[in-house]
Design a protein around this motif. Structure first.
Motif, PDB file in Angstrom:
ATOM      1  N   ARG A 131      68.380 -72.612 -23.340  1.00  0.00           N
ATOM      2  CA  ARG A 131      69.269 -72.786 -24.499  1.00  0.00           C
ATOM      3  C   ARG A 131      69.020 -71.691 -25.541  1.00  0.00           C
ATOM      4  O   ARG A 131      69.958 -71.151 -26.143  1.00  0.00           O
ATOM      5  N   THR A 132      67.743 -71.352 -25.742  1.00  0.00           N
ATOM      6  CA  THR A 132      67.405 -70.283 -26.687  1.00  0.00           C
ATOM      7  C   THR A 132      67.997 -68.955 -26.234  1.00  0.00           C
ATOM      8  O   THR A 132      68.507 -68.177 -27.055  1.00  0.00           O
ATOM      9  N   SER A 133      67.950 -68.692 -24.934  1.00  0.00           N
ATOM     10  CA  SER A 133      68.541 -67.460 -24.416  1.00  0.00           C
ATOM     11  C   SER A 133      70.041 -67.424 -24.682  1.00  0.00           C
ATOM     12  O   SER A 133      70.600 -66.380 -25.022  1.00  0.00           O
ATOM     13  N   ARG A 134      70.684 -68.566 -24.530  1.00  0.00           N
ATOM     14  CA  ARG A 134      72.120 -68.639 -24.790  1.00  0.00           C
ATOM     15  C   ARG A 134      72.435 -68.380 -26.257  1.00  0.00           C
ATOM     16  O   ARG A 134      73.350 -67.617 -26.595  1.00  0.00           O
ATOM     17  N   ILE A 135      71.669 -69.024 -27.141  1.00  0.00           N
ATOM     18  CA  ILE A 135      71.918 -68.846 -28.579  1.00  0.00           C
ATOM     19  C   ILE A 135      71.677 -67.395 -28.973  1.00  0.00           C
ATOM     20  O   ILE A 135      72.459 -66.806 -29.739  1.00  0.00           O
ATOM     21  N   SER A 136      70.610 -66.811 -28.473  1.00  0.00           N
ATOM     22  CA  SER A 136      70.316 -65.412 -28.788  1.00  0.00           C
ATOM     23  C   SER A 136      71.404 -64.483 -28.246  1.00  0.00           C
ATOM     24  O   SER A 136      71.812 -63.526 -28.912  1.00  0.00           O
ATOM     25  N   LEU A 137      71.876 -64.775 -27.038  1.00  0.00           N
ATOM     26  CA  LEU A 137      72.935 -63.949 -26.452  1.00  0.00           C
ATOM     27  C   LEU A 137      74.222 -64.065 -27.258  1.00  0.00           C
ATOM     28  O   LEU A 137      74.918 -63.063 -27.478  1.00  0.00           O
TER      29      LEU A 137
END
Length: 478
Positions: free
Chosen positions: A142-148
């Motif tokens: 989820r963090t990767s998605r938000i950062s992306l």
């Protein structure tokens, strides 16, 4: 000679036609994308997201491996041995010593053995650690998605700024070119000096480097956006909007911005790590308890003389049993491991307090930046309106000879600067809003529950921790 000239003209015509056709094809293949389109493509195609989702599946496999220790462990074995020198036994018989050879030449042994833990508290607690690891990987995804999403949005906004700045520069260049052409005609008619011609020509040349720089910036930002979206770098893309289009929703967005930091990625990660340490303490405490296992075996024995492939005489043998294992003392290792885990758990509490204060400070700074950018946009909007009006006045004054070319050029430069500042202010606002969204962690993303190997147990964990995610999982399971 005429034939050669005709062939040359035909070749030039064919080359021009192919060039125009290629340009037309490239234009038709260009994708017109909104910021939401770019985000959706990136979430589906970016390799970083796919890797993060695979990590969830990997940890789920690891949990299944741990659960497998609760099931019976069945093994098959087979052994053969050849006696080279038989064992000798000596016996006394009426004062005489007798030597007796014991054993046979060949010994065959084969069978099945099974063991299963009946009571293993430490193993049961370890399964809960696997649940936490799955949650940590879900949060990492989820963090990767938000950062992306943040990176894609910021790249998209930067591309819009480059396009709008380019349009302003091209407009200013066109105006300066018109003025230079007018002075060129006046000079030929004897109504303008050579100095005026040179000055107007220099004004045109001064803008051209900025236009080239803007073109290069557009190209590099398009490539960056394509990489973030996981697209082919040769695919043509172009924004279907401009920065000024976001102004209409700016005030509504400011009013609906949340202040809740509970979805912050760093905070949630720390909470999951704290929960992991708490469960690790339970595992250490469980190591003080005994373990009980059940065993069962069924074997066949055969002993014969002569050839190992003949004269088999199989005798079955079976057994069942219980095995109790209880470590009473191991030099204090368990005690000190438990103390280490308890100290780490207490450290997490202090780290969370410090992180909460830091995030609150960052949230307040982001909100202040957004408010400042909103005021800056209002100021720049008024500045553009005034610059347009001032330029119109100067144009009329210049036409009737009431103002000089320097006055006109100053008004044109002022208009260009005010427009660039206006677009820069909108860009700053959008980036600040995107960064606040990243900080709050409330971006609208789908939880990574659609991996092929995601198990029902993962859905159960999500239902406990993330109700929003469990709904998505339930729909996909249908």
């Amino acid at each position: 000679m005429n034939n050669k000239f005709s062939i040359l003209l035909l070749g030039m015509f064919a080359l021009a036609s192919s060039t125009l056709k290629a340009q037309s094809t490239a234009a038709s293949d260009t994708m017109m994308l909104s910021v939401d389109d770019c985000v959706k493509i990136a979430l589906n195609e970016n390799p970083t997201i796919k890797i993060a989702d695979m990590e969830i599946t990997r940890v789920d496999y690891s949990k299944k491996e741990t659960i497998g220790q609760l099931f019976p462990n069945v093994s098959f074995s087979a052994a053969y041995s050849r006696t080279l020198a038989k064992q000798t036994m000596y016996m006394n018989n009426g004062g005489q010593t007798m030597a007796i050879k014991m054993g046979r030449d060949n010994t065959h042994n084969t069978g099945f053995n099974a063991s299963m833990p009946l009571i293993s508290v430490a193993l049961w607690k370890s399964i809960k650690l696997s649940d936490n690891q799955i949650l940590q990987n879900i949060e990492a995804s989820r963090t990767s998605r938000i950062s992306l999403i943040n990176q894609v949005k910021n790249a998209y906004y930067a591309l819009l700024l480059a396009y709008d700045s380019y349009d302003v520069l091209v407009e200013n260049h066109a105006t300066a070119k018109v003025n230079a052409d007018i002075y060129e005609k006046k000079f030929k008619n004897g109504t303008a000096s050579e100095f005026d011609v040179l000055r107007s020509s220099v004004a045109v040349k001064n803008i051209e480097p900025s236009i080239i720089e803007a073109q290069n910036s557009i190209r590099s930002l398009e490539l960056q956006l394509k990489v973030l979206m996981g697209m082919d770098v040769n695919q043509g893309i172009k924004p279907n909007t401009s920065l000024s289009d976001f102004k209409s929703t700016m005030y509504a967005d400011v009013m609906t911005m949340g202040n809740d930091l509970s979805m912050n990625a760093d905070l949630r990660k720390l909470d999951l790590q704290t929960d992991y340490l708490k469960k690790a303490i339970d595992v250490q405490k469980a190591s003080w308890l005994p373990t009980l296992s059940a065993t069962i075996g069924y074997t066949w024995y055969s002993m014969s003389d002569g050839s190992p492939f003949k004269n088999f005489a199989w005798s079955p043998n079976s057994s069942v049993g219980l095995s109790l294992s209880w470590t009473l003392f191991n030099g204090g290792q368990r005690y000190y491991k438990q103390k280490q885990a308890e100290l780490s758990y207490k450290e997490m509490a202090w780290q969370r307090d410090n992180l909460s204060r830091t995030l609150e400070m960052q949230r307040q700074i982001q909100l202040d930046n957004i408010q400042k950018n909103v005021k800056q946009i209002e100021t720049c909007t008024a500045s553009v309106e005034q610059a347009v009006k001032a330029n119109q006045i100067q144009e009329k004054s210049f036409k009737i000879g009431a103002s000089t070319y320097l006055d006109l050029r100053d008004s044109e430069d002022a208009l260009m600067s005010s427009k660039l500042a206006y677009y820069q202010a909108i860009y700053n606002y959008l980036v600040a809003k995107s960064d606040l969204e990243l900080l709050l962690g409330n971006a609208d993303v789908q939880y990574p529950t659609n991996t092929k190997d995601a198990s029902i147990r993962t859905s159960t964990i999500l239902n406990e921790k993330y109700p929003k995610a469990s709904k998505s999982t339930a729909n996909e399971n249908k």
